[in-house]
Write an enzyme that holds these catalytic residues in place. Structure first.
Site: not given
Ligand code: AGP
Length: 623
Positions: A2, A27, A79, A105-106, A496, A500, A503, A519, A618
């Site tokens: 946030c 953010r 958020w 925030n938190g 990665e 990407k 996301e 496997h 973010k």
């Protein structure tokens, strides 16, 4: 995740608030709001229209009489953590009377117990948030006749959890009280107005970019410190009431660097900034005698030479960078190196002591899981250092040492340039450790450093082939499932590449070490499956090609990252993403770039907002 902004001055602060919230939009947010104060009265505006919230908030504020003339205000982008992303849950949150407003925030961990108590005392709940208890507790304290700062101080003694918060009330126009525990908060003071007759605004924000251009006089609030902001003044005290000098922040980032610079989005711009991010991270690191200049490291060579075990802790893309570093540190310095997903580390009873080096990797330096893992390590007297992109971030301030990546601000939620800069910084650290542990003569370190310095040019070569990658990506517009395979350092590249893609394109993409295929995952391979393989010439190339043959024979379409001119590899592929070759341990820096471009163009072609992918933030500052 946030965002918080606050300002109080002798002329209107509305624009400072709206502009500050816009600068924090990287953010991530699902709703936004402000409380503005003029003549004592509080006026609140909130909207919950997802990624349009800031735009819509501005419309509401612009349309309200006198809103543009407020001298004090606080604002928030939310958020969601508790309750739904609705207007009623958007901050600022108020008390029963509407005379106290809070942004936070938190997470307040004991909010349920506190809510039960407050409701039985007659308070009326007006949201589903944990934050609301703060507003009612402050309301109760104010009713006893204490000042706003004392009311906040008393409130914080009752709550458990994490917070960065700012509070205003009708009884004290012009005052904002702010506090933090774990979640970051910065405060600042603008210069006095022209002629000096007007006091400068006192400012606060959850992150520095919100205040860039407003002032360079910035301080970081530490855990359990409380700040009182009034026009022209900031005063900081501890929870116990003792006055303290806040720590000064060095601000070198400028706002221009956070603009898109001709690219359609931040992610595209940041992918193209990678050569620069690498060369800046390497700048002035090697001394003429072949040793390294890592000034911020702050851990002595003697202590580093005594280290007998290394742990790396990180999340997401930073974890993938750490995984590359594990191969490099073990190969070059022969130090046993473990890597952990940060959120798992502290709950698994890791075995650490004062000869253990714990490396946190985090572009933001604020990710709560990584921060807590590093705190755990310090409790065991391990040496703790962080690879961070943000100067004076919480991790940087709490570690024994720091190695900064110098990638510049990264706005796109999907990490790109900071990921490459992290690998490079970690490899410099790996070379340094190898020297201190007498595993690498200076001449070899110099040679490898020269190869590192060659990386920006190689990455640029890949970026120059962007159109070819885009053509390949467009062929897979309708594919819903991808498998990414790699071996050795190609494995983190595969992870990665998959991260990407999922996301920003919202398709299923799984990364595996290619040897694991047999496997289990191979059961999913059938005609129509798409396998992306990292098949550059590392020492496991032949085994990797064996895995490629296995998926091909089961009908998969194969896309391979291959070294320029490697026709043997190309022959096995349906599509090739070409890259130049380099030292195998440095290759991830080059090999991951076409996979970033692949994900980027696939997402754009599908019409997604690559900078603000759904459900992601973010900076993740809650566990
Ligand atoms: C990367 O694209 C992600 N958005 C995410 O995985 C990120 O790397 C992770 O949250 C860690 O963040 P940090 O580097 O700021 O600690």
């Amino acid at each position: 995740m946030c965002g918080i902004i606050g300002a109080t001055g002798q002329s209107a602060v509305t624009e400072i608030l709206l502009d500050g919230l816009a600068r924090l939009e990287y953010r991530g947010y699902d709703s936004a709001g402000v409380v503005l104060q003029s003549d004592g009265d509080l006026w609140r505006a909130r909207v919950a229209t997802g990624t349009r919230s800031l735009e819509d908030l501005r419309k509401v504020v612009d349309g309200a009489p006198h809103a543009g003339e407020a001298l004090t205000g606080i604002g928030h982008t939310r958020w969601v953590t508790h309750g739904h992303p609705t207007e009623g849950n958007a901050h600022p949150i108020m008390d029963c009377s509407g005379r106290v407003a809070v942004v936070h925030n938190g997470i307040i961990e004991n909010w349920r117990a506190l809510t039960a108590r407050l409701v039985s005392d007659g308070h009326v709940r007006n949201s589903d948030t944990d934050t609301e208890v703060l507003a009612h507790l402050v309301e109760e304290e104010l009713a006893t006749g204490v000042s706003l700062v004392e009311a906040v101080r008393a409130t914080l003694r009752e709550v458990n959890g994490t917070f960065a918060l700012a509070v205003v009330c009708e009884g004290e126009p012009g005052t904002i009280v702010a506090a933090r525990r774990v979640s970051p908060l910065v405060i600042g003071l603008a210069e006095a107005g022209a002629g000096g007759e007007e006091l400068g605004e006192a400012l606060l924000a959850s992150d520095i970019p919100a205040l860039i251009g407003r002032t360079r006089r910035l301080w970081a609030l530490e855990d359990d410190q409380i700040a009182e902001l009034r026009p022209g003044s900031v005063r900081v005290t501890t929870l116990a009431g003792k006055e303290v000098e806040p720590s000064v922040l060095n601000v070198s980032r400028d706002l221009e660097a956070a603009e898109k610079g001709g690219h359609p989005d931040f992610m595209g711009k940041e992918i193209h900034e990678q050569p620069r991010a690498i060369s800046d991270t390497l700048l002035d690191r090697l001394l003429p005698d072949g040793t390294f200049a890592l000034d911020e490291l702050r851990i002595s060579d003697e202590d580093l030479a005594r280290v007998d075990k290394v742990f790396i802790v990180a999340c997401g893309s930073s974890y993938h960078a750490g995984l590359v570093a594990k191969y490099a540190i073990e190969h070059w310095s022969r130090l046993p190196t473990e890597i952990d997903i940060a959120s798992e580390f502290r709950y698994r009873d890791p075995v650490l002591d004062e000869r253990t080096l714990v490396i946190g990797v985090s572009q933001s330096g604020e990710t709560i899981d990584t921060l807590q893992a590093m705190r755990e390590a310090r409790q065991w007297s391990a040496k703790v250092l962080v690879i961070s992109n943000v100067v004076d971030s919480s991790m940087a301030r709490e570690s024994d040492g720091v190695l900064y990546t110098r990638a510049g601000p990264e706005v796109g939620v999907a990490s790109t340039k900071t990921h490459l800069a992290q690998i490079v910084a970690l490899e410099v650290l790996a070379l340094h450790l190898a020297q201190l542990h007498r595993r690498m003569p200076p001449a070899d370190a110099r040679m490898l450093f020269a190869s590192l310095e060659g990386l920006p040019g190689l990455v640029k070569e890949v970026l120059d082939r962007e159109e070819q990658v885009e053509k390949v990506a467009r062929k897979f517009l309708d594919t819903r499932d991808f498998f990414f395979l790699g071996r050795h350092v190609g494995y983190p590249v595969a992870l990665e590449g998959a991260l990407k893609l999922k996301e920003i394109s919202y398709v299923r993409a799984e990364g595996y070490p290619a040897g694991e295929l047999k496997h289990g995952p191979i059961a999913l391979i059938e005609p129509g499956a798409v396998v992306v393989g990292v098949a550059t010439r590392t020492r496991l190339w032949e085994k990797m090609m064996g895995n490629v043959a296995e998926v091909k024979s089961r009908g998969a379409t194969v896309v391979l990252v291959a070294n320029d001119g490697d026709h043997d590899t190309a022959e096995q592929a349906d599509e090739v993403l070409w890259v130049p070759s380099t030292d195998p341990l440095l290759a991830p820096v080059v090999d991951v770039v076409p996979l970033q471009l692949f994900a980027y163009h696939l997402a754009r072609a599908r019409g997604h907002d690559v900078d603000r992918p759904r459900n992601l933030a973010k900076t993740v500052t809650v566990e």
